[in-house]
Design an enzyme around this catalytic site. Structure first.
Site: not given
Ligand code: CDT
Length: 316
Positions: A47, A110, A127, A146, A172, A197
């Site tokens: 990621e 993302n 994501k 995020e 992730c 991550n």
């Protein structure tokens, strides 16, 4: 005839905030070449592969934020990676921060892309399950922002028939959610590719944080087994700008068995031959979704965010 794809998880060790894209792309190309030398036809990178994991910082200057995002993929800095992969005939998954323009507005996602062995961009995923917060949390020793930097993905969980298999992607935190795998399995996914991550202090509660590695493995193995799919999961790992990112990049078979796992938290390639007939076997038998799944008997699945409230007469 056995269908199989030799697949590599190309774990990336820490990336410093000051590292340039050129430095990172050099490392990715070295990993790609090693994977190819070991027979890989498909390589999965982490990621947000191209930079340090920047959501750990609260930045407010738009120019500073934009420096972590890509406006094109491939772009001037990443074209080299695409060229080498195409010349070696290796497909790949790459996670990155995407600055997109849609309907005249800028959006930040993302994102990951899937590129086939001929260098063709096969698919894009954004994501959906964004963890963390949309504003700094003063009481926390480390931040995870995020929800501040990204919007939830607007592309769903598509799958693609490519490189001889049906493949899907997630990113992730998505790997912890059963829906992620199920939505792709219902579309026939045989391989699910995921980059991550994961800091070892991500809940802020040591009782839970001490289980970070276990929960990583648990999610990936359960997702693979319950959905009869290969899961190829690749970490950005190691001590990165004061944050300890777990490694454990792994390739999990549809049986739930881990068939390869990184042993370091540095740049490291792990390789396994993914037998796609193994996915088919489980899906013809114990997890034949058409024969054994009973959605009409599951009761109401409420399309709402958050938990379903208990019935009125439920005892406390
Ligand atoms: N990048 C990412 O999604 N990481 C989360 C941990 C952070 S939660 C504050 C994960 O699920 O691994």
């Amino acid at each position: 005839m056995t269908r199989s794809i030799i697949t590599a998880a190309a774990q990336v060790g820490p990336i410093a905030r000051a590292d340039s894209r050129a430095q990172v792309v050099d490392r990715l190309i070295a990993l790609l070449r090693e994977a190819h030398a070991r027979g890989a036809e498909l390589v999965v990178f982490p990621e947000l592969t191209l930079t340090t994991f920047f959501p750990r910082w609260h930045m407010t200057d738009p120019t500073e934020i934009s420096a972590f995002f890509e406006t094109a993929m491939p772009g001037p800095q990443t074209q080299r990676l695409f060229d080498v992969a195409r010349d070696l005939r290796v497909g790949f998954y790459l996670g990155y921060a995407e600055l997109a323009e849609e309907d005249g507005l800028q959006h930040r996602f993302n994102t990951s892309v899937l590129v086939d062995r001929a260098g063709k961009m096969v698919g894009k995923y954004r994501k959906i399950h964004l963890p963390g917060y949309d504003a700094p949390q003063p009481e926390r020793t480390s931040q995870h922002l995020e929800k501040y930097y990204f919007e939830p993905g607007n592309l769903g969980f598509p799958v693609w028939r490519t490189m001889g298999a049906v493949m899907g992607m997630c990113i992730c935190n998505d790997r912890r959610w059963p829906e992620t795998y199920r939505v792709m399995a219902l579309q026939g996914a045989e391989m699910i590719l995921v980059g991550y991550n994961t800091p070892d202090d991500h809940t802020g509660n040591f009782d839970f944080d001490s289980l970070t590695g276990f929960h990583n493995q648990l999610s990936l193995q359960a997702g693979a087994y319950q959905n009869s799919a290969w899961v190829v999961a690749t970490a950005k790992a190691g001590l990165e700008e004061g944050s300890r990112l777990i490694g454990q990049s792994m390739i999990v078979a549809p049986s739930g068995q881990v068939v390869a796992m990184a042993t370091s938290t540095s740049d490291e390639v792990v390789v396994a031959r993914c037998d796609l007939d193994m996915a088919a076997l489980y899906r013809r038998t114990i997890f034949d979704l058409a024969r054994h799944r009973e959605p009409q008997h599951y009761g109401l699945i409420v399309e709402r965010k958050g938990p379903v409230p208990p019935p009125e007469d439920a005892q406390p």
